[in-house]
Design a protein around this motif. Structure first.
Motif, PDB file in Angstrom:
ATOM      1  N   TRP A  65     -11.080  -0.325 -12.461  1.00  0.00           N
ATOM      2  CA  TRP A  65      -9.750  -0.311 -12.799  1.00  0.00           C
ATOM      3  C   TRP A  65      -8.958   1.042 -12.622  1.00  0.00           C
ATOM      4  O   TRP A  65      -7.861   0.770 -12.376  1.00  0.00           O
ATOM      5  N   ASN A  69      -6.004   0.529 -10.422  1.00  0.00           N
ATOM      6  CA  ASN A  69      -4.838   0.721 -11.121  1.00  0.00           C
ATOM      7  C   ASN A  69      -3.895   1.799 -10.484  1.00  0.00           C
ATOM      8  O   ASN A  69      -2.840   1.946 -10.660  1.00  0.00           O
ATOM      9  N   LYS A  70      -4.590   2.707  -9.772  1.00  0.00           N
ATOM     10  CA  LYS A  70      -3.836   4.116  -9.291  1.00  0.00           C
ATOM     11  C   LYS A  70      -3.490   3.392  -7.936  1.00  0.00           C
ATOM     12  O   LYS A  70      -2.615   4.139  -7.274  1.00  0.00           O
ATOM     13  N   SER A  73       1.073  -0.201  -5.657  1.00  0.00           N
ATOM     14  CA  SER A  73       1.113  -1.514  -5.580  1.00  0.00           C
ATOM     15  C   SER A  73       2.217  -2.101  -4.594  1.00  0.00           C
ATOM     16  O   SER A  73       2.470  -2.984  -4.217  1.00  0.00           O
TER      17      SER A  73
END
Length: 110
Positions: A65, A69-70, A73
């Motif tokens: 994660w 998550n880093k 996107s």
């Protein structure tokens, strides 16, 4: 040749599976997340089995994660990258579910 990585419960049933072609660098990511670099043998796994504790799988899940998550996107991702991220996540989640019930999981690095 390639990386066939399987997770097993104490009854010997396969509970997780991930497949990477021999030159797919995402295989290395899964080895690293599982703290299992010693089982990486280049174009495939070493053919050995490791018993991974619940704690080690929890660390792998947290690291997954943190990495994803880093990720930016907004950056375009190929279907190939998305597929590998999903199979890595599924593998770790399935191993974690088993390790939470049984205390550990056995992983074959082929």
């Amino acid at each position: 040749m390639g990386h066939d990585i399987s997770g097993y419960n104490k009854a010997g049933e396969e509970i997780a599976y991930a497949r990477f072609s021999m030159w797919n660098n995402n295989a290395i990511l899964l080895y690293r997340l599982l703290d299992a670099n010693q089982y990486y043998a280049g174009v495939s796994g070493s053919g050995k089995i490791a018993t991974l504790s619940k704690g080690k799988i929890e660390v792998a899940m947290s690291a997954y994660w943190r990495i994803f998550n880093k990720s930016d996107s907004s950056a375009p991702k190929s279907d190939f990258v998305i597929w590998d991220q999903k199979q890595i996540l599924d593998f770790i989640q399935n191993c974690l579910a088993t390790a939470q019930k049984e205390g550990s999981v056995r992983v074959y690095f082929g």
